[in-house]
Design an enzyme around this catalytic site. Structure first.
Site, PDB file in Angstrom:
ATOM      1  N   CYS A  96     -47.009  36.582  17.052  1.00  0.00           N
ATOM      2  CA  CYS A  96     -48.013  36.629  16.192  1.00  0.00           C
ATOM      3  C   CYS A  96     -48.249  35.343  15.488  1.00  0.00           C
ATOM      4  CB  CYS A  96     -48.271  37.854  15.364  1.00  0.00           C
ATOM      5  SG  CYS A  96     -46.965  37.952  14.029  1.00  0.00           S
TER       6      CYS A  96
ATOM      7  N   HIS B 225     -49.777  39.867   4.898  1.00  0.00           N
ATOM      8  CA  HIS B 225     -48.384  38.719   4.992  1.00  0.00           C
ATOM      9  C   HIS B 225     -48.956  37.400   5.326  1.00  0.00           C
ATOM     10  CE1 HIS B 225     -48.893  40.108   9.181  1.00  0.00           C
ATOM     11  NE2 HIS B 225     -48.478  38.954   9.584  1.00  0.00           N
TER      12      HIS B 225
END
Length: 705
Positions: A221, A69
Site C-alpha cells: 500500500c 495513518h
C-alpha cells in the site's frame, strides 16, 4: 508489555468514549493526545499529512474499523492512538461507519523494529476474537494491554457476544467479519504458513496431481504500514480455510524479504493485492495472476483465491509480469496519483528528443534560408547542391517531419508506460487521430491515457485459450486501436480540439499584464525543481505550442528557455563573486555551471540546491520569475526548443532577451549571496571538504544547515 511496545502506545493514548462526527474530528481528537505526550510537534501539520494519506485511499475497513495513518515530519516517534466511537465515524468503508479507530503516526524515517510492531497490529485486526475483545475492554489500560499483546494483563475474550456500548456501524456479530477460528501461527515477514504441513488437502485446495494448491502473493500500500499487512493476514486466513498453501511477500515500510525462487517456481498461481507497483514483478512472469487493489485483498480474499484457482485450471498465464519502464523507474511507495504523473512524464521524455532534433533543424533552416523557407518546394522534387536555400529547405522539411511525430510519440509512450508494448499501437493511432482532428498536444495526452486504459481493461477480460497466443500481437492492438480511434474521432476529440484552439487563440492574443503574469508563473515552475516534474510540465507546455506556432506560443517558448537558464548561471556568478561562501566542490561546480546555464541545462544548479535547498531554490524561483516576466514584457520570441545562447540569432528581440536573462541571473545570485551571508553572520559555515569527517552524512548535513 515490552519497553518498545510501551513507547508506541500508552493508556493516555486510548479514548474509549471517542465523540466525533467526522473522520477529521476523530483524527484531531486522537492526535491531540499525541501532542500532549510530545509525540507530535505540529498538530495542524500532522493532520494535513493524515488528510493527504486519506485522500489517496479511504482507510475504513469492513467490520467497523478505521485505521488512518501516515508518515510525517511532525512525528517524533512511532505512535499509536486508539479510540472507540459508540456513534460510529465514517472512514469510507463499504459496510458503514467505524467504531474502532486506530491512528498510526510514523516519523519520516521510522525504524524497522517499530514498524514491525505496527504491522503485527494490522494483522491482528483481521482476527475477530481480537476485535471483539477491544470492543469489550472496560478501561484504557486494558485496551492498551490488548493492543500491545500483553495476554497476562488482558486476555482476549472472544466469547463476549457484544460490546457494552456497541456502535451501530459494526456490532460484534457484524457479517463482514470472518468466522471465528484458532489464532494463526506467528506471521513471518515473507509470508505465513506457506507449505506448512498442517494445511488441509481437500478437493477445494488441490493442485496438480492431488497436491495442495499453492499460491504466492504480494501485498503493498502507499504508506506500507497497515493495509499491506492486513491484506496479507486476510489472504493467509482464507487460504487456511480452503486448504491452500500460501506464502505472502509484504512489501511494506519495515522492509521485505523476497519470496524464494523455489516458492515462486512451485506456485500454481499468483495474487497481487497492491496500490503501488509490485517490485521486481518480472519474477512472476508465466504464472496465472490475479491483480487487484490492496483493499480487495482485505475484503474478499476467498474470492481472489478462487479466481486464482480458476485461472490456473484454464491455464491462463500472463506475459505481463515484467514491469514497464515507467514502473521500473518509479518509487516503490508511489500511489496511482503519482503513477499518473509518471505516465505523462514518460510520454514527454520520449517526445523531447523529437522536439530537440526537429526544433533545432527548423531553427537552423531559418538561420540559413530565412523565415520564407517554409514555402520552399519539396526537396525531393527540387534540390540544387550549390544553393544554400536548398540546404535550408532540406533542414526545414526534415525538422518538420520530426515535429510531425510529437503528438503520436507522446500518446504512444503514455500508453506504453501504462500497458507496456501492447499499448504502443493504440497510443500511436490515438495520437495520429489527435493530429488529424487538430486536437494537438492536449489531444495526444488524452489519447495516450485512453489507449493505455483500454488495453489494461481488455487484459482483464477472460479470453478463450485459443486466443491467448495472439493477444499481444493481434487482439490487444486491434481492439485498443479501434476503441481509441472511436473515442477520439467521435466522443472526446472534438471538444479537446476546441479547447486546443481556444488555448492557441489565447496565447496568440497574450499581451500586457496577462503575458507578464504567465511569464512569472512559467519562470517559477522552471526553477522550482530544476529539471523535475514541475519543470517538465512547463517545458512540455511550451514545446506543445511549437507544434502549432504562433506569436503567443513563440513568446512562451522564449520565456521558458530564458527562465531555465537562470539557476545555473546565477550559481556560477555567485561562486565567482563570493567564493568563500561556497565549498571547494561547489566552486568547481560553479565553473561548469557557466556552460550548463548558457546551454539551457537547468540541472547544472542541482548540486547547489541539494546542498542548500532553503536558500538556493527560493532564490532561483525569484530570478526565474523576473526573467520570465521580462521576456514576456519585451515580447521576445523563440522558434527553437533548446540551445540556450547558441540560438540567440533565432530569437526575436535578442538584446532585450539577454537583458532579461541577465536581470534574473543577477537577482538570484544576489539573493543567494545575501542569504548565505546572513548565515555566515550567525557563525561560519563548515566546509565539508575541510571537516574531519569529509564526505560523511553529518558533515553534509552541517554544511546545509
Amino acid at each position: 508489555m515490552s519497553e518498545m511496545t510501551q513507547s508506541l502506545l500508552r493508556a493516555e493514548l486510548v479514548d474509549l468514549d471517542l465523540s466525533a462526527d467526522s473522520k477529521e474530528g476523530a483524527a484531531r481528537a486522537l492526535a491531540e493526545r499525541m501532542v500532549a505526550l510530545g509525540r507530535v510537534t505540529d498538530l495542524d501539520g500532522f493532520l494535513a499529512d493524515v488528510a493527504a494519506r486519506e485522500a489517496q485511499m479511504p482507510t475504513g475497513l469492513e467490520g467497523g474499523i478505521g485505521i488512518p495513518h501516515c508518515r510525517s515530519t511532525h512525528v517524533t516517534a512511532p505512535t499509536l492512538a486508539f479510540g472507540r466511537a459508540p456513534s460510529g465515524v465514517d472512514f469510507g468503508a463499504p459496510d458503514g461507519p467505524a467504531d474502532l479507530i486506530f491512528l498510526i503516526a510514523a516519523p519520516a524515517g521510522a525504524d524497522d523494529a517499530h514498524l514491525s510492531i505496527l504491522s503485527t497490529l494490522a494483522r491482528r485486526l483481521m482476527r475477530p476474537d481480537f476485535v471483539a475483545s477491544l470492543r469489550a475492554a472496560a478501561t484504557p489500560e486494558e485496551a492498551a494491554s490488548l493492543i500491545a499483546g500483553d495476554s497476562e494483563n488482558a486476555a482476549p475474550r472472544p466469547a463476549d457476544p457484544a460490546p457494552p456500548t456497541p456502535g451501530p456501524a459494526a456490532p460484534a456479530s457484524s457479517p463482514a467479519a470472518p468466522a471465528p477460528h484458532p489464532a494463526p501461527p506467528a506471521f513471518e515477514e515473507r509470508g505465513s504458513g506457506g507449505g506448512a504441513p498442517g494445511f488441509g488437502k481437500g478437493r477445494a485446495g488441490e493442485g496438480p496431481a492431488g497436491q495442495p494448491f499453492r499460491v504466492v502473493a504480494v501485498t503493498s500500500c502507499p504508506t506500507g504500514i497497515a493495509h499491506t499487512y492486513m491484506a496479507a493476514e486476510a489472504l493467509t486466513q482464507a487460504a487456511r480455510a480452503e486448504g491452500i498453501e500460501i506464502t505472502v511477500e509484504t512489501q511494506g515500510s519495515a522492509g521485505f524479504t523476497k519470496l524464494t525462487p523455489e516458492a515462486i517456481a512451485t506456485a500454481d498461481a499468483v495474487v497481487f493485492a497492491h496500490d503501488v507497483p509490485v517490485r521486481e514483478r518480472a519474477r512472476f512472469t508465466g504464472k496465472p495472476t490475479v491483480d487487484v487493489g490492496v483493499k480487495a485483498g482485505i475484503n474478499r480474499p476467498a474470492e481472489l483465491l478462487q479466481e486464482a484457482r480458476d485461472k490456473a485450471a484454464r491455464g491462463e498465464v500472463t506475459d505481463g509480469g515484467a514491469p514497464t519502464p515507467v514502473e521500473q523507474a518509479g518509487e516503490a511507495q508511489d500511489g496511482y496519483g503519482a503513477k499518473l504523473r509518471t505516465w505523462l512524464m514518460s510520454g514527454v521524455s520520449y517526445m523531447v528528443p523529437f522536439v530537440a532534433a526537429g526544433g533545432l533543424l527548423i531553427a537552423l533552416a531559418f538561420a540559413i534560408g530565412g523565415y520564407e523557407i517554409n514555402s520552399a518546394p519539396s526537396v525531393a522534387e527540387h534540390f540544387v547542391w550549390t544553393e544554400a536555400a536548398s540546404w535550408a529547405a532540406l533542414l526545414f522539411q526534415t525538422g518538420g517531419l520530426a515535429f510531425g511525430f510529437l503528438v503520436p510519440v507522446l500518446a504512444g509512450y503514455i500508453a506504453y508506460g501504462m500497458a507496456d508494448r501492447p499499448g504502443l499501437v493504440p497510443g500511436f493511432v490515438g495520437g495520429a487521430v489527435a493530429l488529424t482532428i487538430d486536437a494537438g498536444f492536449l489531444g495526444g495526452l488524452i489519447a495516450g491515457l485512453i489507449a493505455g486504459g483500454t488495453v489494461l481493461a481488455v487484459q482483464r477480460i477472460r479470453i478463450p485459450a485459443a486466443l491467448r497466443g495472439i493477444m499481444p500481437v493481434v487482439v490487444l492492438p486491434l481492439i485498443g486501436s479501434a476503441v481509441t480511434a472511436f473515442l477520439m474521432f467521435l466522443v472526446v476529440g472534438k471538444p479537446v480540439a476546441s479547447l486546443q484552439r481556444a488555448l492557441t487563440d489565447w496565447l496568440s492574443g497574450l499581451s500586457g499584464a496577462n503575458a507578464i503574469i504567465l511569464g512569472v508563473i512559467l519562470g517559477l515552475m522552471m526553477c522550482f525543481d530544476l529539471g523535475g516534474p514541475l519543470n517538465k510540465v512547463a517545458y512540455a507546455f511550451a514545446i506543445g505550442g511549437l507544434a502549432t506556432p504562433n506569436e503567443g506560443s513563440l513568446k512562451v517558448m522564449a520565456a521558458v528557455m530564458a527562465a531555465g537558464m537562470v539557476p545555473p548561471l546565477a550559481m556560477a556568478l555567485a561562486t565567482t563573486l563570493r567564493g568563500r561562501l561556497f565549498s571547494k566542490s561547489e566552486r568547481e561546480n560553479g565553473k561548469a555551471a557557466w556552460f550548463l546555464g548558457a546551454s539551457f541545462i537547468s540541472e547544472g544548479a542541482i548540486p547547489f540546491a541539494a546542498a542548500d535547498p532553503l536558500r538556493v531554490i527560493p532564490a532561483s524561483m525569484v530570478g526565474g520569475a523576473v526573467t520570465g516576466a521580462l521576456s514576456m514584457a519585451f515580447e521576445c520570441t523563440l522558434r527553437a526548443p533548446h540551445g540556450g545562447i547558441f540560438v540567440i540569432p533565432l530569437i526575436g528581440n535578442p538584446l532585450l532577451y539577454l537583458v532579461a536573462i541577465a536581470a534574473g541571473t543577477a537577482t538570484t545570485a544576489g539573493l543567494v549571496v545575501l542569504l548565505k551571508g546572513m548565515r555566515e553572520q550567525d557563525g561560519p559555515a563548515p566546509d565539508p571538504e575541510a571537516a574531519g569527517a569529509a564526505g560523511t552524512e553529518p558533515a553534509r548535513v552541517a554544511a546545509a544547515a
